[in-house]
Each structure stands twice: as C-alpha cells, then as structure tokens.
Design an enzyme around this catalytic site. Structure first.
Site, short mmCIF file in Angstrom:
data_model
loop_
_atom_site.label_atom_id
_atom_site.label_comp_id
_atom_site.label_asym_id
_atom_site.label_seq_id
_atom_site.Cartn_x
_atom_site.Cartn_y
_atom_site.Cartn_z
N ARG A 10 -18.64 54.18 -8.40
CA ARG A 10 -17.55 53.81 -7.49
C ARG A 10 -17.87 52.71 -6.49
O ARG A 10 -17.03 52.39 -5.65
CB ARG A 10 -17.02 55.04 -6.74
CG ARG A 10 -16.41 56.05 -7.67
CD ARG A 10 -15.93 57.33 -7.05
NE ARG A 10 -15.79 57.34 -5.62
CZ ARG A 10 -14.80 57.94 -4.98
NH1 ARG A 10 -13.86 58.56 -5.65
NH2 ARG A 10 -14.76 57.94 -3.66
N ASP A 11 -19.05 52.11 -6.55
CA ASP A 11 -19.36 51.01 -5.63
C ASP A 11 -20.33 50.01 -6.27
O ASP A 11 -21.27 49.55 -5.64
CB ASP A 11 -19.95 51.55 -4.32
CG ASP A 11 -19.98 50.51 -3.22
OD1 ASP A 11 -19.17 49.56 -3.26
OD2 ASP A 11 -20.82 50.64 -2.30
N LEU A 12 -20.07 49.68 -7.53
CA LEU A 12 -20.93 48.72 -8.21
C LEU A 12 -20.65 47.32 -7.69
O LEU A 12 -19.51 46.87 -7.69
CB LEU A 12 -20.69 48.73 -9.72
CG LEU A 12 -21.43 49.79 -10.51
CD1 LEU A 12 -21.04 49.71 -11.99
CD2 LEU A 12 -22.92 49.69 -10.36
N ASN A 45 -25.86 46.29 -4.81
CA ASN A 45 -26.31 47.63 -5.20
C ASN A 45 -27.07 47.64 -6.52
O ASN A 45 -27.22 48.69 -7.14
CB ASN A 45 -25.12 48.60 -5.26
CG ASN A 45 -24.62 48.97 -3.90
OD1 ASN A 45 -25.32 48.82 -2.91
ND2 ASN A 45 -23.40 49.45 -3.82
#
Length: 87
Positions: free
Chosen positions: A55-57, A61
């Site tokens: 959910r936060d690629l 990251n």
C-alpha cells in the site's frame, strides 16, 4: 485470550534508496530499469502470495542491499500494509 505480537526486524542496507540512486545516475538504461522492475515485481508477487498488500510502494521505500552494481533490492516500510482476510 488471544494475543497479537508485532515483531519488527531491521537490517542495515548500505546501498541506499532507489530514488536517490536514480537521481544521482547520469545514465539509466532500459536494461537497468527492466532489472530493477523485475526485482520489485518479484517482491510484490511474493507479498501477494502471502496475502500481504504493501500500500505504499514508491522509490523511497525500495533500498539497495549494498553499493555493488548488481545489488539486490529490498522493499521496506510495511507500516501501512494490510493482510488480506478471506471472507
């Protein structure tokens, strides 16, 4: 009683962020991009097989394991990830 335990493991990845490496590079070939995408997508497939959605690629990251030219990538920051529950 049911107890939930959250375990956080960390390891130093000296290669730095994908975002920083891309912005620092003077030359970024299609082959390099394809190799990077292959590793990222393999990581995503692995997570999805384990029923985990990151959910936060984003490039910040994704870290290089080392400073070697062919370093492996690692996906980090699973703080907003979710486990897919079967209904």
């Amino acid at each position: 009683l049911s107890h939930r335990v959250r375990l956080h493991l960390s390891r130093y990845l000296e290669g730095g962020e994908l975002f920083q490496k891309i912005t620092d590079m003077k030359h970024f070939s299609e082959k390099m991009a394809a190799d990077i995408m292959k590793q990222i997508l393999a990581g995503v497939v692995h997570c999805h097989a384990k029923k985990i959605v990151h959910r936060d690629l984003k490039p910040e990251n994704i870290l290089f394991e080392s400073k070697k030219p062919n370093s492996n990538l690692k996906i980090i920051d699973f703080g907003t990830s979710r486990k897919i529950e079967e209904n």
